[in-house]
Design a protein around this motif. Sequence first.
Motif, PDB file in Angstrom:
ATOM      1  N   THR A   1       0.826  -1.207   0.000  1.00 54.91           N
ATOM      2  CA  THR A   1       0.000   0.000   0.000  1.00 54.91           C
ATOM      3  C   THR A   1       0.860   1.257   0.000  1.00 54.91           C
ATOM      4  O   THR A   1       0.627   2.188  -0.782  1.00 54.91           O
ATOM      5  CB  THR A   1      -0.938   0.016   1.217  1.00 54.91           C
TER       6      THR A   1
ATOM      7  N   ALA B   1      -5.672   6.380   5.674  1.00 57.02           N
ATOM      8  CA  ALA B   1      -5.002   5.169   5.210  1.00 57.02           C
ATOM      9  C   ALA B   1      -3.686   4.950   5.953  1.00 57.02           C
ATOM     10  O   ALA B   1      -3.395   3.841   6.430  1.00 57.02           O
ATOM     11  CB  ALA B   1      -4.750   5.249   3.707  1.00 57.02           C
ATOM     12  N   THR B   2      -2.890   6.003   6.069  1.00 62.54           N
ATOM     13  CA  THR B   2      -1.607   5.851   6.752  1.00 62.54           C
ATOM     14  C   THR B   2      -1.794   5.634   8.254  1.00 62.54           C
ATOM     15  O   THR B   2      -1.027   4.891   8.876  1.00 62.54           O
ATOM     16  CB  THR B   2      -0.720   7.086   6.519  1.00 62.54           C
TER      17      THR B   2
END
Length: 285
Positions: A155, A186-187
């Motif tokens: 990712t 997301a991170t």
Amino acid sequence: MSADLPSLADFLSEPIAKRALLACLMIGFANGFVSAFVVLRKSALKVGTLSHALLPGIALAVLMVGLSQWSALAGAIFAALIVGLGSIFLSRTSRLDQDTSMGILYTTAFAGGYLILTQLNVRQKLDEWLFGSIVGMADSDMWIAFGISALAVLTLTALQRPLLIYLFEPNIAASLGVPVRFLNYATFGITILVLISSLQAVGCILSVGLMVAPAATVYLLTNNARALFWGGGLIGAFGSVAAFFLSYPLGWSVSASIIVVLGGLFLLAYIFSPRYGLFSRRGRV
């Protein structure tokens, strides 16, 4: 080495040793890779807070549904999300900043989780969650760590270009159509998952070292932001594997040895880095 302790070669022939060595390589690389994001974001203290916040979630999961690998995993994820998102909510609805809010939430939750676990007669597991026990990893632990490590590396590799723009120039990133909010979530999610994958390896007390030291070491050696990801991964893997081989003959804890070795590599870079080392800075004065 103790007389009744098998030789390192004999130990490596055992499935438990092979599994632990593979875990060192895999978890070390994944944490080192993600550590680039942590260093560039300057969020090491927040990661440390989240790592401590995993314990109360595990405690509640054990209390509610019993002790299992999946209940501990789900509880850790739940706790990290509650503390992380809760700190954002508190900072937006009060005069407190996010760091202060997170400090209050995680220390309270950690203390409560510790009290719960001490009453549940799971002392051995408590020590493993606090300080790690990579040699005791089961096959299910390995599959979880492998899945999370692969997801994190793939990712972040796919998102590397927009992620670097967002980290260095967030306003420009937004104007270019980079999904800033998505990257934030997301991170954040990846960081939590990788922290959880390293629980069995180094525990929630030491996990912040595994997720900060590798890229911090590379940061002292290069200005190339992309090199932080792969360089951090390589140093995380190398340091973890080196610690595995170092710890056995000395009778040390593998988990603590990993952090000591990574800390030693960072210290060497701090002193001897050709560009940003201590001696280099003195030479320029």
